[in-house]
Design a protein around this motif. Structure first.
Motif, PDB file in Angstrom:
ATOM      1  N   ASP A   9     -24.155  31.698   3.078  1.00  0.00           N
ATOM      2  CA  ASP A   9     -24.457  31.901   4.579  1.00  0.00           C
ATOM      3  C   ASP A   9     -25.495  29.876   4.442  1.00  0.00           C
ATOM      4  OD1 ASP A   9     -23.644  34.249   5.004  1.00  0.00           O
ATOM      5  OD2 ASP A   9     -26.025  34.585   4.970  1.00  0.00           O
ATOM      6  N   LYS A  10     -24.609  29.138   5.028  1.00  0.00           N
ATOM      7  CA  LYS A  10     -25.696  28.613   5.279  1.00  0.00           C
ATOM      8  C   LYS A  10     -26.758  28.179   6.204  1.00  0.00           C
ATOM      9  CE  LYS A  10     -26.299  23.822   5.001  1.00  0.00           C
ATOM     10  NZ  LYS A  10     -27.420  22.606   3.589  1.00  0.00           N
ATOM     11  N   ARG A  56     -16.298  23.747  13.250  1.00  0.00           N
ATOM     12  CA  ARG A  56     -15.840  22.785  12.415  1.00  0.00           C
ATOM     13  C   ARG A  56     -14.212  21.870  12.580  1.00  0.00           C
ATOM     14  NH1 ARG A  56     -14.851  24.513   6.433  1.00  0.00           N
ATOM     15  NH2 ARG A  56     -14.097  23.158   5.480  1.00  0.00           N
ATOM     16  N   ARG A  74     -10.393  24.648   8.458  1.00  0.00           N
ATOM     17  CA  ARG A  74     -10.890  25.781   8.067  1.00  0.00           C
ATOM     18  C   ARG A  74     -11.135  26.631   6.559  1.00  0.00           C
ATOM     19  NH1 ARG A  74      -8.980  25.933  12.667  1.00  0.00           N
ATOM     20  NH2 ARG A  74      -7.842  27.741  12.517  1.00  0.00           N
ATOM     21  N   THR A 124     -14.767  27.514   2.986  1.00  0.00           N
ATOM     22  CA  THR A 124     -14.140  28.078   3.969  1.00  0.00           C
ATOM     23  C   THR A 124     -14.965  28.711   5.120  1.00  0.00           C
ATOM     24  OG1 THR A 124     -12.035  28.938   2.731  1.00  0.00           O
ATOM     25  CG2 THR A 124     -12.875  30.192   5.057  1.00  0.00           C
ATOM     26  N   THR A 125     -14.584  28.700   6.031  1.00  0.00           N
ATOM     27  CA  THR A 125     -15.973  29.058   7.071  1.00  0.00           C
ATOM     28  C   THR A 125     -14.758  29.200   8.648  1.00  0.00           C
ATOM     29  OG1 THR A 125     -15.990  26.347   8.337  1.00  0.00           O
ATOM     30  CG2 THR A 125     -16.966  26.718   6.290  1.00  0.00           C
ATOM     31  N   THR A 140     -19.453  28.823  15.590  1.00  0.00           N
ATOM     32  CA  THR A 140     -20.337  29.849  15.379  1.00  0.00           C
ATOM     33  C   THR A 140     -21.148  30.253  16.583  1.00  0.00           C
ATOM     34  OG1 THR A 140     -19.746  29.200  12.945  1.00  0.00           O
ATOM     35  CG2 THR A 140     -21.674  29.618  13.586  1.00  0.00           C
ATOM     36  N   VAL A 175     -24.372  29.754   9.675  1.00  0.00           N
ATOM     37  CA  VAL A 175     -23.053  29.696   9.198  1.00  0.00           C
ATOM     38  C   VAL A 175     -22.564  30.480   8.353  1.00  0.00           C
ATOM     39  CG1 VAL A 175     -20.667  28.492   9.477  1.00  0.00           C
ATOM     40  CG2 VAL A 175     -22.625  28.051  10.975  1.00  0.00           C
ATOM     41  N   CYS A 199     -20.401  31.030   4.792  1.00  0.00           N
ATOM     42  CA  CYS A 199     -19.395  30.055   3.978  1.00  0.00           C
ATOM     43  C   CYS A 199     -18.844  31.118   3.602  1.00  0.00           C
ATOM     44  CB  CYS A 199     -20.073  29.285   3.386  1.00  0.00           C
ATOM     45  SG  CYS A 199     -20.804  28.596   4.852  1.00  0.00           S
TER      46      CYS A 199
END
Length: 253
Positions: A160-161, A180, A184, A191-192, A196, A211, A213
């Motif tokens: 998680d970022k 994004r 994506r 990958t996201t 969000t 987000v 990831c």
């Protein structure tokens, strides 16, 4: 007129000889007479984001100008300049040559895949979304709460970022998202989700945005750019924060 031209010829010749001497002297002393590089425009398109990263990698690798990179890549100087300024999208073979010359560890391939995705969106939808601005709308970046740039990850590692930003304007943020930029997912890409949700944020408040990831499959560097948008995909801040928020990781098996 002829007499004046003939009389001036020795003086002109002397000036040219003096200029040549100065050039030779500077070369002998190792002084770089190249003009300073033009600043790159704020990156808005995928090609411009590619160009900005390319210039940074070139400088990091010790190539002072695009001319110095010609022999290492086999690409023309004008072509390299177009790439850096985002005027021309590189071919896959060009990206391969740049990756090898600059030891880019996959980051240029990841950005190249974003260019391909952007082209697809233009063809399919006739554009990249309507961009509208709001008077008094302003955002200030505060910190990367988690996952500093170039954090080492395993292939396909989930993480998680989280970023922390402030609503520094006079407009309340309601029903906003991070969207994004570019593709994506991909073997070279983080990958996201496409969108969000951003928690509603009043002017002056600070908000954390997280987000989910997944790191890319292939070893090397990759990054993803996300920008504040509406649910229909149209972007906020059209003239500012061109790269949005960035997550960057380094995958090692």
């Amino acid at each position: 007129m002829c007499r004046l031209s003939l009389a001036a010829a020795p003086a002109v010749s002397g000036i040219l000889q003096a200029a040549r001497f100065v050039v030779y002297l500077y070369q002998f002393l190792g002084v770089d007479m190249a003009r300073p590089e033009e600043a790159l425009p704020p990156p808005v398109t995928a090609s411009q984001r590619f160009g900005q990263v390319l210039r940074g990698l070139r400088h990091d690798a010790g190539f002072a100008s695009t001319a110095d990179l010609v022999s290492a890549t086999g690409l023309a100087r004008s072509t390299l300049t177009h790439f850096e300024r985002g005027r021309r999208a590189p071919s896959k073979l060009s990206v391969l040559a740049l990756e090898r010359a600059l030891n880019a560890r996959g980051i240029l391939f990841a950005l190249w895949e974003d260019i391909q995705f952007e082209k697809h969106e233009r063809v399919r939808f006739g554009g990249l979304g309507n961009i509208r601005s709001l008077d008094g709308d302003r955002s200030v970046f505060i910190a990367d709460v988690t996952i500093p740039d170039n954090t080492i990850m395993k292939p396909l590692q989930r993480f998680d970022k989280t970023w922390r930003i402030r609503n520094a304007g006079s407009v309340a943020w309601t029903g906003r998202y991070l969207r994004r930029l570019g593709a994506r997912a991909g073997v070279n890409l983080i990958t996201t989700p496409e969108l969000t949700p951003i928690p509603d944020t009043s002017p002056g408040e600070v908000v954390d945005i997280t987000v989910p990831c997944v790191a890319q499959f292939l070893e090397g560097s990759s990054r993803a750019n996300l920008k504040m948008s509406r649910s229909d995909g149209s972007y906020y801040f059209p003239d500012k924060y061109a790269q949005g928020l960035i997550v960057a990781v380094l995958v090692q098996a």
